[in-house]
Scaffold this motif. Sequence first.
Motif, PDB file in Angstrom:
ATOM      1  N   UNK A 158     -11.366   9.287  10.078  1.00 14.68           N
ATOM      2  CA  UNK A 158     -11.108  10.202   8.960  1.00 14.68           C
ATOM      3  C   UNK A 158     -12.135  11.339   8.950  1.00 14.68           C
ATOM      4  N   UNK A 159     -13.286  11.136   9.590  1.00 15.77           N
ATOM      5  CA  UNK A 159     -14.305  12.187   9.609  1.00 15.77           C
ATOM      6  C   UNK A 159     -13.777  13.468  10.275  1.00 15.77           C
ATOM      7  N   UNK A 160     -12.688  13.345  11.043  1.00 11.57           N
ATOM      8  CA  UNK A 160     -12.082  14.538  11.636  1.00 11.57           C
ATOM      9  C   UNK A 160     -11.519  15.470  10.573  1.00 11.57           C
ATOM     10  N   UNK A 161     -11.408  14.967   9.371  1.00 10.24           N
ATOM     11  CA  UNK A 161     -10.923  15.782   8.257  1.00 10.24           C
ATOM     12  C   UNK A 161     -11.981  16.780   7.786  1.00 10.24           C
ATOM     13  N   UNK A 187     -20.639  13.294  10.102  1.00  7.39           N
ATOM     14  CA  UNK A 187     -20.480  13.970  11.379  1.00  7.39           C
ATOM     15  C   UNK A 187     -21.728  14.827  11.613  1.00  7.39           C
ATOM     16  N   UNK A 188     -22.214  14.866  12.890  1.00  5.18           N
ATOM     17  CA  UNK A 188     -23.486  15.559  13.134  1.00  5.18           C
ATOM     18  C   UNK A 188     -23.404  17.063  12.835  1.00  5.18           C
ATOM     19  N   UNK A 189     -22.177  17.618  12.839  1.00  7.96           N
ATOM     20  CA  UNK A 189     -22.040  19.028  12.483  1.00  7.96           C
ATOM     21  C   UNK A 189     -22.181  19.271  10.980  1.00  7.96           C
ATOM     22  N   UNK A 190     -22.143  18.180  10.227  1.00 10.46           N
ATOM     23  CA  UNK A 190     -22.215  18.320   8.764  1.00 10.46           C
ATOM     24  C   UNK A 190     -23.319  17.427   8.218  1.00 10.46           C
ATOM     25  N   UNK A 191     -24.464  17.521   8.821  1.00  6.20           N
ATOM     26  CA  UNK A 191     -25.574  16.659   8.434  1.00  6.20           C
ATOM     27  C   UNK A 191     -25.993  16.911   6.980  1.00  6.20           C
TER      28      UNK A 191
END
Lengths: 595, 180
Positions: free
Chosen positions: B92-95, B133-137
């Motif tokens: 779901x983190x792909x959301x 997600x590492x892009x949204x730390x």
Amino acid sequence: MSVSQHSESESNSGRISTTPIDLAMPVTLFSSGWQTALHRSPKIDVKSCPIEGPFPGVISFELRDKLPAVHRFVFADEQGTLDLALSPRGHGSKNSRRSTGRMERNKNQPATRIKPPAHTVKLEERLWYLLQPSLEELLTEASLQLPFDPFPYQIAGIAFLFPRYAAVLADEMGLGKTMQAITSVRLLLHAGQIRRVLLICPKPLVTNWQREFSVWAPEIPLNVISGNAEQRAWKWNRPDAILTLANYELIQRDHRLLRETNRPYDLVLLDEAQRIKNRKGATASAVRAIPRLRSWALTGTPVENSVEDLVGIFEFVAPGQLDEQMRASQMAKRVSDYVLRRTKDKVLTDLPPKLVRNAVIDLTPAQRESYRLVEEEGTVRLSRLGSQASVTHVFELILRLKQICNFDPVTDESAKADHLLAKLEEIAASGKKAIVFSQYVASLERLALRLRSFGSVQYHGKIRPRIREQVLQQFREDPHTHVILMSYGAGSVGLNLQVAEYVFLFDRWWNPAIEDQAINRAHRIGAAGPVTVTRFLAQATIEERIDEILEQKREIFEAIFSSQGSIPQNMGFSQKEIFGLFNLHSPQGPISGAA
Amino acid sequence: MKTSNPMEKNRLGFLTIASDSSQARLGGLLLVNASGRPLEFHCTAAVKPNRAQEILYGPTLGQYLCGEQIGMALCNALKHRPAILLTDIKDVLALRPLVDFPLLLVVTEQNKRQDFSGLLVKSHLGTRKVCVHCDYEQDLAKGKAMLEISAENLDLQEPFGRIAEAISEAQGGSRKQRVA
């Protein structure tokens, strides 16, 4: 004609040179077929073949699908009618279960979830219940402080009541029906699910409910119906009333005011709901006519005399669900989703034990003589009446005989009182307290004279309602008051008298359920120690005969709500049983005075 | 979806995905207030990938279905914006790139054996481990700020059980309605 000559030497060196030599030969040119053929078009058949075939088939995939369909449920974010910002409260009880206010949540224990009842059919409503947090979570909210941590079965009881529009909480006496009902009401009020509640209870229990609300839900303001007609009318019409508390008598008296209201109550809650068991009675009619959305009933004895009692309660709770013609199995199936009943032995394994024993008493000679005379005379009279004898005639005789078993009308002698006195000396000496129940106020008044030294107090129909609460308080708190004398009628329901470790049934009631209710005034949650129950039985008297029948009925009563047990047709004394007490046959025809 | 409501700071979203007997995926999103009481519930119809999707999406199929399809459909259905969205399904983190609120993965008893290394950043929130997600730390910091008071008492795993029950009830209810 000339030919070319190769030079070898040059050839050897890798180079080739030619030297033309004229042969001087005559050359004649003439046409031949071969040369002519060179000038004709070649005889070649040409065939053309298309080298491109049909285009190959292509299958296209739409990888970016439409988003899946979604079912949407948006719940009303109702704000409760109560001020949630409550200050912590102090309580003075020594009870070990008392909490610090906020309920402790043990995360290792399974959480109690609210399940929608089978009769809730609307999906949105079912989901709303299913999606509620566990009750343990809800009760840990700061705004819902509880003075005690509820027992797990009580949490289950709240989970049962909370989602139901129609419910009967029929726990055995002493398991805390009051607390479960108050907490359920409180949760619904805080969730904004209900805004107006009407609680109806027997008159003597009004103060008890006020006290319980002050303990379990102090933030809920009570609108207690009392006063003259004008004052009551004003109270009934108070638009700001959240919880209105009234007794059954006033419901009957003010039924017009209630019926005319154009706003139905969100919840009508009946305490001691067996009061409406008689469907044709004025009280039952008045209660059933109250406009309401939810109907809850609390009773420890849903079947007091016969299955008709349960039908009567269901006429209020879920009209049309039951009728008295139903088979027992059919009835059990119908009530299963509406009724919750637990017994102490199943859920309260750590409650101090209840020791019940019969004290078989020999009447004094004077009592025995009086008894013999009255019995002979009465039996002869009944025999003479023959088919004219009615239940009323038999009751008159029973009444006289039972009173003689208590006190001799001539000499005032009492073997039971002597026995009781001896027991109370021991009880008082050890600083304990006792409750004495009797069917007859006259017997209680006589006992009071003999038990003055134990600081006895009385609680029965002759005690004015306004001082009853003082009487109870004195019994609970005064260390010199060791005994309270109570009538079954006034003291058998709703009162919490856990301070008493001894209960004496001075005479026997007609119904085992009423006796159990009386005993459970002391044997309930908060009981300090084992409760010893002594049932007096005058030997070789009508009391022994009544006791035999009561025992049989008690066994049947226990089986009422078990799936295997058959529902008895009658819990009280039947006409046949009443006449059988004197070895008489029942006359034909209906009997008006049921036991 | 309404935004910028002052009450939104108290709203928490919980999103999980269940499977039915035919291995189709059913998503559920529960929006609760600060007391954990339900405000909104949305659930999707059953979603089952076709063979082509299985081949072409390969290992990214789960992220596509759970994040872009089910997750997005559920978020579109929301009437109110959650302050934070929590899930117990890694895919779901792909959301997250598609929504503008923090999205945290709660490490639960069921998913704790999965590999959270690589693209995910793990941290603690109260008694629970969470991942982003590492892009949204920065979501971690936002989540902590939002839940630091309540997370000690708040069971971040418990609402997923409620959603699973509600999905089952809604599926049963829908079937009953269809039969009727």
